[in-house]
Design an enzyme around this catalytic site. Structure first.
Site, short mmCIF file in Angstrom:
data_model
loop_
_atom_site.label_atom_id
_atom_site.label_comp_id
_atom_site.label_asym_id
_atom_site.label_seq_id
_atom_site.Cartn_x
_atom_site.Cartn_y
_atom_site.Cartn_z
N LYS A 114 8.28 -3.43 9.38
CA LYS A 114 8.84 -3.32 8.04
C LYS A 114 10.29 -2.82 8.12
O LYS A 114 11.18 -3.31 7.41
CB LYS A 114 7.99 -2.36 7.19
CG LYS A 114 6.66 -2.97 6.76
CD LYS A 114 5.69 -1.97 6.17
CE LYS A 114 4.33 -2.65 5.92
NZ LYS A 114 3.28 -1.73 5.44
N GLN A 158 1.98 4.33 4.33
CA GLN A 158 1.19 3.41 5.15
C GLN A 158 -0.28 3.85 5.15
O GLN A 158 -0.59 5.02 5.35
CB GLN A 158 1.77 3.39 6.58
CG GLN A 158 1.13 2.37 7.50
CD GLN A 158 1.36 0.92 7.07
OE1 GLN A 158 2.39 0.60 6.47
NE2 GLN A 158 0.40 0.06 7.35
N ASP A 181 4.31 -1.01 -3.25
CA ASP A 181 3.03 -1.49 -2.69
C ASP A 181 2.07 -1.91 -3.80
O ASP A 181 1.04 -2.55 -3.53
CB ASP A 181 2.37 -0.35 -1.91
CG ASP A 181 2.33 -0.62 -0.42
OD1 ASP A 181 2.41 -1.80 -0.04
OD2 ASP A 181 2.21 0.35 0.35
N1 GUN Z 1 -2.11 -0.96 5.49
C1 GUN Z 1 -2.48 -2.25 5.66
N2 GUN Z 1 -1.82 -3.06 4.79
C2 GUN Z 1 -1.03 -2.23 4.07
C3 GUN Z 1 -0.12 -2.48 3.01
O1 GUN Z 1 0.11 -3.61 2.55
N3 GUN Z 1 0.53 -1.37 2.53
C4 GUN Z 1 0.30 -0.13 3.02
N4 GUN Z 1 0.95 0.88 2.47
N5 GUN Z 1 -0.56 0.12 3.98
C5 GUN Z 1 -1.20 -0.93 4.51
#
Ligand code: GUN
Length: 354
Positions: A114, A158, A181
């Site tokens: 990311k 995350q 998110d």
């Molecule tokens: N863990 C797995 N996929 C995601 C996501 O799209 N966002 C976040 N914050 N954590 C994740």
């Protein structure tokens, strides 16, 4: 097409299609693969530098392969030019804060990717890495700091969090205007309700819908099956499909006859997290298959000792489906593209930049 119009859908609705389609043939977003021997975990799609593998190379005509890498590249290019337009006009660059708790290898990889993607398009990334045994209060303190920070337009915690933390408390603390998110309960609730608009939609399901749109797949009136009901993918994917006027069924671990139900679907989105679970005979001939699964399977021939496969048995499904996403290279790159898009959208909204 002017860059300013490319993202205009987001400003009125997070669930509206991300961008008007670019004037490209949707067929350019597919490539065809050559049929290879049937093996449930064998790598199946041939890599090609071009989006379309010449048909002369194929031994069997089958599903179009939806090239998520290519689509995500187009989106990232659009985001890059939009960010540069915004910087030139008002001197603001979008900022994304990522909070990682603990040392899970997969989460570290996702966060690293990311961050790299942010840098590539011109988004400033801020990272907080807290130890596994930190307290919930420490995480909340970071979130509250970013909530107040005007250079941060998106906040991402995350997941999963360590077991001793209350995920609900933590996600509730992210201010909804920066909830890129789309996991804040208010955004999820609005997604579920008719006549309400979430400010943001979760990135992976949004990426699935965007892939369908950009590849010219009509969703309205279609039967869709979502396999899996996680908060991150399955549940919001089902809600998004319903908002697009599909008739949606969710298949989960307690569903009787999942094959039979899945076989009725024109569109299948699988987010079960089980390698090769969806076999060819689960798929209705001509269905479109979006495989969200990223599952490691042992592979002594790979330098890492494993490789990644989807939930869908690709070699079987590609002989039945009309179009299918590969793993890797399908939905994965779209998740990050949607995160960048949500962050740009947030910055534009917070600065009232059209
Ligand atoms: N863990 C797995 N996929 C995601 C996501 O799209 N966002 C976040 N914050 N954590 C994740």
């Amino acid at each position: 097409m002017a860059a300013s119009t490319i993202f205009s859908d987001c400003s009125s609705s997070a669930t509206a299609r991300l961008l008007p389609f670019r004037k490209i043939r949707s067929s350019a977003l597919f490539f065809r693969h050559s049929s290879i021997s049937l093996h449930p975990t064998a790598p199946s799609h041939r890599k090609s530098s071009s989006a379309i593998v010449p048909l002369a190379m194929t031994t069997e005509t089958s599903a179009k392969v939806i090239d998520g890498k290519l689509v995500s590249k187009q989106i990232r290019d659009e985001i890059t030019s939009e960010i540069s337009r915004m910087k030139d006009a008002i001197g603001v660059v979008p900022g994304l804060a990522v909070i990682l708790v603990g040392a899970r290898k997969d989460s570290q990889t996702y966060v690293r990717n990311k961050k790299k993607a942010c840098e590539a398009v011109g988004i400033t990334s801020y990272e907080v890495h807290l130890p596994e045994d930190c307290t919930e209060e420490e995480v909340l303190k970071s979130i509250l700091g970013f909530n107040k920070d005007p250079s941060v337009h998106g906040i991402l915690v995350q997941l999963p969090l360590p077991r001793h933390m209350n995920e609900e408390n933590i996600l509730n603390a992210v201010c909804i205007e920066k909830d890129v998110d789309g996991f804040h309960p208010l955004n999820v609730g609005r997604l579920a309700m008719r006549g309400r608009e979430p400010l943001f939609v979760p990135c992976t399901p949004k990426g699935c819908i965007e892939l369908l749109h950009r590849c010219g797949v009509d969703i309205k009136g279609k039967r869709a099956v979502v396999i899996g009901r996680s908060n991150i993918v399955g549940m919001p994917a089902a809600l998004l499909l319903q908002r697009q006027n599909a008739t949606v069924t969710i298949v989960h671990s307690y569903t009787n006859n999942p094959e039979e139900i899945t076989r009725q679907a024109d569109i299948v989105i699988s987010a079960a997290g089980v390698a090769n679970m969806v076999r060819g005979d689960w798929i209705k001939p001509g269905a479109v298959v979006i495989d969200v699964g990223i599952n490691p399977v042992d592979d002594s021939e790979s330098p890492r000792g494993y490789r990644l496969v989807g939930d869908v048995c690709y070699e079987e499904a590609c002989k039945v489906a009309s179009a299918i996403t590969p793993v890797p290279g399908g939905v994965g790159p779209m998740t990050i593209a949607m995160l960048l898009s949500n962050t740009l959208h947030s910055a534009k909204t917070l600065h009232n930049f059209k």
